[in-house]
Motif scaffolding. Sequence first.
Motif, PDB file in Angstrom:
ATOM      1  N   LEU A   1     -13.299  -7.905 -84.190  1.00  0.00           N
ATOM      2  CA  LEU A   1     -14.201  -6.921 -84.792  1.00  0.00           C
ATOM      3  C   LEU A   1     -15.515  -7.565 -85.223  1.00  0.00           C
ATOM      4  CD1 LEU A   1     -11.666  -4.817 -86.895  1.00  0.00           C
ATOM      5  CD2 LEU A   1     -12.631  -4.316 -84.643  1.00  0.00           C
ATOM      6  N   LYS A   2     -15.453  -8.799 -85.689  1.00  0.00           N
ATOM      7  CA  LYS A   2     -16.675  -9.524 -86.058  1.00  0.00           C
ATOM      8  C   LYS A   2     -17.527  -9.772 -84.816  1.00  0.00           C
ATOM      9  CE  LYS A   2     -18.345 -13.728 -88.335  1.00  0.00           C
ATOM     10  NZ  LYS A   2     -17.948 -14.995 -89.031  1.00  0.00           N
ATOM     11  N   ALA A   3     -16.873 -10.170 -83.725  1.00  0.00           N
ATOM     12  CA  ALA A   3     -17.607 -10.410 -82.473  1.00  0.00           C
ATOM     13  C   ALA A   3     -18.258  -9.121 -81.971  1.00  0.00           C
ATOM     14  CB  ALA A   3     -16.661 -10.973 -81.416  1.00  0.00           C
ATOM     15  N   ALA A   4     -17.532  -8.002 -82.075  1.00  0.00           N
ATOM     16  CA  ALA A   4     -18.083  -6.719 -81.639  1.00  0.00           C
ATOM     17  C   ALA A   4     -19.335  -6.358 -82.436  1.00  0.00           C
ATOM     18  CB  ALA A   4     -17.032  -5.619 -81.788  1.00  0.00           C
TER      19      ALA A   4
ATOM     20  N   GLU B   1     -30.166   0.146 -75.336  1.00  0.00           N
ATOM     21  CA  GLU B   1     -28.762   0.114 -74.921  1.00  0.00           C
ATOM     22  C   GLU B   1     -27.848   0.486 -76.075  1.00  0.00           C
ATOM     23  OE1 GLU B   1     -26.304  -2.650 -71.805  1.00  0.00           O
ATOM     24  OE2 GLU B   1     -27.331  -3.691 -73.417  1.00  0.00           O
ATOM     25  N   VAL B   2     -26.913   1.408 -75.822  1.00  0.00           N
ATOM     26  CA  VAL B   2     -25.987   1.854 -76.870  1.00  0.00           C
ATOM     27  C   VAL B   2     -24.690   1.042 -76.863  1.00  0.00           C
ATOM     28  CG1 VAL B   2     -26.895   4.200 -76.962  1.00  0.00           C
ATOM     29  CG2 VAL B   2     -25.072   3.657 -75.334  1.00  0.00           C
ATOM     30  N   SER B   3     -24.423   0.340 -75.781  1.00  0.00           N
ATOM     31  CA  SER B   3     -23.231  -0.506 -75.685  1.00  0.00           C
ATOM     32  C   SER B   3     -23.416  -1.423 -74.491  1.00  0.00           C
ATOM     33  CB  SER B   3     -21.964   0.344 -75.497  1.00  0.00           C
ATOM     34  OG  SER B   3     -21.916   0.861 -74.179  1.00  0.00           O
ATOM     35  N   PRO B   4     -22.604  -2.482 -74.387  1.00  0.00           N
ATOM     36  CA  PRO B   4     -22.638  -3.279 -73.154  1.00  0.00           C
ATOM     37  C   PRO B   4     -22.313  -2.394 -71.955  1.00  0.00           C
ATOM     38  CG  PRO B   4     -21.403  -4.416 -74.867  1.00  0.00           C
ATOM     39  CD  PRO B   4     -21.660  -3.019 -75.367  1.00  0.00           C
ATOM     40  N   GLU B   5     -22.860  -2.729 -70.814  1.00  0.00           N
ATOM     41  CA  GLU B   5     -22.583  -1.971 -69.602  1.00  0.00           C
ATOM     42  C   GLU B   5     -21.345  -2.496 -68.880  1.00  0.00           C
ATOM     43  OE1 GLU B   5     -24.795  -1.389 -65.377  1.00  0.00           O
ATOM     44  OE2 GLU B   5     -25.993  -0.855 -67.145  1.00  0.00           O
ATOM     45  N   VAL B   6     -21.037  -3.793 -69.097  1.00  0.00           N
ATOM     46  CA  VAL B   6     -19.912  -4.427 -68.412  1.00  0.00           C
ATOM     47  C   VAL B   6     -19.065  -5.195 -69.418  1.00  0.00           C
ATOM     48  CG1 VAL B   6     -19.198  -6.017 -66.586  1.00  0.00           C
ATOM     49  CG2 VAL B   6     -21.323  -4.715 -66.331  1.00  0.00           C
TER      50      VAL B   6
ATOM     51  N   GLN C   1     -12.231  -0.090 -77.427  1.00  0.00           N
ATOM     52  CA  GLN C   1     -12.369   1.059 -78.329  1.00  0.00           C
ATOM     53  C   GLN C   1     -13.752   1.073 -78.988  1.00  0.00           C
ATOM     54  OE1 GLN C   1      -8.921   0.272 -80.801  1.00  0.00           O
ATOM     55  NE2 GLN C   1      -7.775   1.956 -79.869  1.00  0.00           N
ATOM     56  N   ARG C   2     -14.306  -0.104 -79.176  1.00  0.00           N
ATOM     57  CA  ARG C   2     -15.615  -0.224 -79.810  1.00  0.00           C
ATOM     58  C   ARG C   2     -16.742   0.152 -78.840  1.00  0.00           C
ATOM     59  NH1 ARG C   2     -16.249  -3.112 -84.674  1.00  0.00           N
ATOM     60  NH2 ARG C   2     -18.427  -3.022 -85.328  1.00  0.00           N
ATOM     61  N   PHE C   3     -16.590  -0.240 -77.568  1.00  0.00           N
ATOM     62  CA  PHE C   3     -17.717  -0.135 -76.646  1.00  0.00           C
ATOM     63  C   PHE C   3     -17.625   1.004 -75.627  1.00  0.00           C
ATOM     64  CE2 PHE C   3     -18.072  -4.882 -77.506  1.00  0.00           C
ATOM     65  CZ  PHE C   3     -19.063  -4.703 -78.461  1.00  0.00           C
ATOM     66  N   ILE C   4     -16.435   1.499 -75.321  1.00  0.00           N
ATOM     67  CA  ILE C   4     -16.334   2.575 -74.331  1.00  0.00           C
ATOM     68  C   ILE C   4     -17.043   3.855 -74.774  1.00  0.00           C
ATOM     69  CG2 ILE C   4     -14.686   4.188 -73.283  1.00  0.00           C
ATOM     70  CD1 ILE C   4     -12.918   1.838 -72.588  1.00  0.00           C
ATOM     71  N   PRO C   5     -17.021   4.227 -76.059  1.00  0.00           N
ATOM     72  CA  PRO C   5     -17.777   5.428 -76.437  1.00  0.00           C
ATOM     73  C   PRO C   5     -19.246   5.375 -76.021  1.00  0.00           C
ATOM     74  CG  PRO C   5     -16.277   4.843 -78.195  1.00  0.00           C
ATOM     75  CD  PRO C   5     -16.218   3.711 -77.203  1.00  0.00           C
TER      76      PRO C   5
ATOM     77  N   ARG D   1     -23.531   7.051 -72.055  1.00  0.00           N
ATOM     78  CA  ARG D   1     -24.460   6.657 -70.995  1.00  0.00           C
ATOM     79  C   ARG D   1     -24.044   7.238 -69.653  1.00  0.00           C
ATOM     80  NH1 ARG D   1     -23.192   1.568 -70.624  1.00  0.00           N
ATOM     81  NH2 ARG D   1     -24.646   0.664 -72.121  1.00  0.00           N
ATOM     82  N   GLY D   2     -22.725   7.492 -69.525  1.00  0.00           N
ATOM     83  CA  GLY D   2     -22.193   7.987 -68.262  1.00  0.00           C
ATOM     84  C   GLY D   2     -21.996   6.897 -67.237  1.00  0.00           C
ATOM     85  N   LYS D   3     -21.914   5.654 -67.685  1.00  0.00           N
ATOM     86  CA  LYS D   3     -21.786   4.532 -66.760  1.00  0.00           C
ATOM     87  C   LYS D   3     -21.259   3.312 -67.501  1.00  0.00           C
ATOM     88  CE  LYS D   3     -24.494   1.572 -63.655  1.00  0.00           C
ATOM     89  NZ  LYS D   3     -25.859   1.262 -63.126  1.00  0.00           N
ATOM     90  N   GLY D   4     -20.438   2.530 -66.813  1.00  0.00           N
ATOM     91  CA  GLY D   4     -19.932   1.287 -67.387  1.00  0.00           C
ATOM     92  C   GLY D   4     -18.777   0.768 -66.566  1.00  0.00           C
TER      93      GLY D   4
END
Length: 240
Positions: free
Chosen positions: A66-69, A80-85, A125-129, A134-137
Amino acid sequence: MASFSRTAVVAGTGPGIGAALARAFSKEGYHVALLARSSAFAEALAAEIGHASFVQCDLSDESSVLKAAAIIEETLPPTEVSPEVLCFNGGGSGTFRQESILDVNPAELLKTVTARSIGPLRLSQRFIPGMLSRGKGSVFFTGATAAMRGSANFAYVAIPAFSTKALAESMAREFMPKGIHVAHVILDGVVDSEKARTWKKEPDALLAPASVAASYVMLHNQPKAAWTFELVLRPSVEKW
């Protein structure tokens, strides 16, 4: 010219597959977050790549995950709202061990299962939302032959490998229809390393990390009309 405005996360960054994944996605124009338990190798790799950063993370420790996230989120580009990969390449402690079921230490086994499935679950769980918005990942898991069969005396390998595949498959069935490419990459062979070359000397007998990483990039760039879920990679001379 690469903008490095997109982020790829490599969770489990060692000198083999992890480093190759980092280099491959950097060449595709991604800033790469290098997750590893120790900074010894990952910091040097980040300096080599340039557009990369080391983030300390133990996938078997929820607070560390969770700290890393949170650190990754803080360093995302403004657009960017989250990592793409997301690439999950962690092995966990004591991954490759031969031992009778009667001698398996449940606490040690649980630690490896956690690193191979629960840690990746929490990061996902942190990044898929953000990927969904974005509609992509892409979410990719490094698997092993042990995910297809549990061999005698290899419970320490098979049980975590099965847990990784189960997570990947459940995730794929839920999120691939929503635009997130989830894939489980089975490495059916020995990964090339200095140590491996001392006992596996036949030409083309080892999995080349750069070639494996190229397959991950291929998966990320696949058109939606023909997505791969499970990909098995093996050297041409591997017996199967």
